[in-house]
Scaffold this active site. Sequence first.
Site, PDB file in Angstrom:
ATOM      1  CD  GLU A   1      47.142   5.153 -18.992  1.00 44.37           C
ATOM      2  OE1 GLU A   1      45.984   4.728 -19.097  1.00 44.37           O
ATOM      3  OE2 GLU A   1      47.585   6.089 -19.668  1.00 44.37           O
TER       4      GLU A   1
ATOM      5  CG  HIS B   1      48.413   1.755 -21.379  1.00 48.10           C
ATOM      6  ND1 HIS B   1      48.084   0.962 -22.454  1.00 48.10           N
ATOM      7  CD2 HIS B   1      48.081   3.016 -21.748  1.00 48.10           C
ATOM      8  CE1 HIS B   1      47.567   1.700 -23.417  1.00 48.10           C
ATOM      9  NE2 HIS B   1      47.552   2.964 -23.013  1.00 48.10           N
TER      10      HIS B   1
END
Length: 863
Positions: free
Chosen positions: A731, A674
Amino acid sequence: MRRHIPRALAAVLVAGALAAPGGAAAAADEGPELIVNGDFAAGTDPWWWTPDNPATVVDGRLCAEVPAGTANPWDAIVGQNDLPIEAGETYALRYTATATTPVTIRTNVQQAVEPWAQFFASADQVTDTAQTFEHIFTATAGDEAAQLAFQIGGSDTAYTFCVDDVSLRGGAERPPYDPDTGSPVRVNQVGYLTEGPKNGTFVTDATEPLTWTLNAADGTEKASGTTVPAGTDPTSLENVHTFAFGDFTEAGEGYTVTIDGQTSEPFTIGDDIYGTLRTDALAYFYHNRSGIEIDADLVGEEYARPAGHVNVAPNQGDDDVPCQPGVCDYTLDAAGGWYDAGDHGKYVVNGGIAAAQVMSVYERTLTTEGADGEPIGDGKLAVPEQGNGVPDVLDEARWQLEFLMSMQVPAGEELAGMAHHKLHDEQWTGLPLLPHEDPQPRELHPASTAATLNLAATGAQCARLYADFDAEFADRCLSAARTAYTAAEAHPDMLADPNDGTGGGAYSDSNVSDEFYWAAAELYLATGEDAYLQDVLGSPLHGDAEAVFPRGGMSWGATAGLGALDLATVDSGLTDAQLGVVRGMVTDAADGYAADAANAAYGVPYAPDGGRYVWGSNSQVLNNMVVLATAHGLTGESGYRDAVLTGLDYLLGRNPLNQSYVTGYGERDSKNQHHRFWANQLDPSLPNPAPGSIAGGPDSQLEDPVAEQELQGCPPAMCYIDHIESYSTNEITINWNAPLAWIAGYADDLGAADGGTGPGPGPGEECAAAYSVPNEWPGGFTGSVTLSCDGASLDGWTVEWDFPDGQRMTNAWNAVCTQSGTTVSCRNTPYNGAVPDGGSVSFGFNAGWSGANGAPEEVKLVG
Ligand code: 9MR
Ligand code: 9MR
């Protein structure tokens, strides 16, 4: 939202697609709901909109402000992606909408990328009276990740579009979670150090041992053995065996292990397998700098980009940032620093731990024998400050330290000396979005005690490390740190609001005793002042290994361990007894992590409470590895080293998903983390993450829409998906890459030591002892002796040496020692007399010195 049902019921029902066969709606309704958060009860997530029509949740509906005068319907969109549409299936689409000006909008279910093929399209007339639209359609083609797009542009006048109760039902029930895990033979896909442990895991139904073979790249069999059945692994709920080939030490590339007809991914055996990882993991920070152009000459064309947040439209600039309304009436120049993660926020809490650990990449080379500072020295990393006479790793950390200091409340203000918790966009932005294209207003959020103590701790560490290179900067750091610490003492419970998560993460933390401990420790090490030492010694955490080093790992919210690690390794005036307490915490914690690794079928030194893997679990693993590696440096115990290396194996492919979580490392690496710029999955013209970027990893709480949709029922270590919108599992962030860089440095140094410069029997010797000084301070030092055997073994041992400079041993561990005159004699404890062929055993001691502290000429094995 539920409380709006009366309004929704009052809405006029508008049925589209009247030609739909009878019963089709009912059939569709039997299928699963594809829209996530269609009632906006969970805020705006995962809805997106085009930048010119910002949307927010108002009274439980999503409302977008549509500008006047756009040319096309699709110039303003509110939508949701990742809808699995199947050819031949029937769907029911329903929603309720209003528009302050009567408009005809386009309601499309379509491909989310060119050529935007439509599976359904309708022109819906929306007015200021709430109407519920219902469309039944049968998809003639399919797409795994279609989008629902309300195309609301093309109006001459500006208006507000609001939508609620969006539902798309139909299609087959989703298949149960069944990730593609490739070969059941799991190895470190990068490789194994020549002299290190070499372990793997095999997923199988078999309960009896099986034969493994190790094969060279050309297929020749090089070694073989049998697996050890290990039962059901609780992290994957799969039956597994383990296998070990540590005795095999022939360097080479392209090795594979085959078991029961199944072959692993290829891997290397060698001494130099982690050098590029150290450099790449550190490069992450330059790539994510704010306020400076990312130079193609340093990173290549693909990763180059203009400076972000430097006040060039549409950016609003970080050089003059106001507070959120009501928070303060000044502005700060907080340009620079590192972007936190996939988002463009800049936060002092995780920014602090990240800066500290990057500084520690360097400080480790000052405090640890065999740790090499050269690969991170001046001219070694791809940073623009090359050639300034300062180690490049410190140049990188300074970029963030300057930002951290800029977040301090100025003198004269009510909260002078405190630090603002964070700075970020007013609203969340969508992906992809390059930093320089972020149009959102930037805002300072309230000061917090945690942020202030992060500034105190990192400022103090800065003062220690930069004094040799830039005294003025070191002084500035120390002064900011002292002021911050004093301010935090005056405001010890200004906690960040856990609900302050719009436009940026909350990073709230309800307990700051660990930040106090960390800051006091760093200030003591920087100044030697007793007041700070007393705060360390008086902390309720001091001496409590489990409180300082939580079983689940240190993190941005649990920072006491950072202080303890530095107290244990950096020269100071601590007495032997005080040092013993601190080091005892490190080795106690490391013992626990090493036991967790030894118990784990995948070798991972991470056993969180209740088996729950948390958001960013890979960084928890890494932080446990940092503690283990520090304990290894302090004691020389090979068990600690082995647990670090099996932790690396886990991160690089020996895990239930057969996933290497580091981009560019291993055959099955994470590539779709991400990130708003490294968003290749959304826009093929953008790059994937740069090599050396570590994904957050499995999070068993399923905390984002993609994880919720795709990972239902996952065992903890399998709750991960390499999808750009799974921010809770995939992420990347500065505070996860920092311990990766630290560990890569440690592992690379180990390889270099194996390559001939470290301890271990020389040619012709069978068992030998090597002496080292892992730590030295004025008047005292810690010594370590490692006995290693190659071609023989020991069952009980005694070693002797002569101190050349009158050193006096005060205490020893993992050996029984006596000193008479200058001669020291140490023998094994009841527990560590055995040194196997190819193995080693270490013991440590503290001693005093004055004048000089030379190493003994020889450590003799006398029995
Ligand atoms: O991009 C954001 C990421 O950095 C955060 O970790 C995450 C959770 O706070 O939120 C991401 O942003 C999403 C936001 O929460 C909701 N709208 C969609 C955003 C992009 O996925
Ligand atoms: O790393 C943070 C993790 O510990 C929290 O559980 C999570 C939710 O609050 O937030 C993580 O931090 C994210 C931050 O809020 C926004 N930027 C991206 C960070 C990493 O995902």
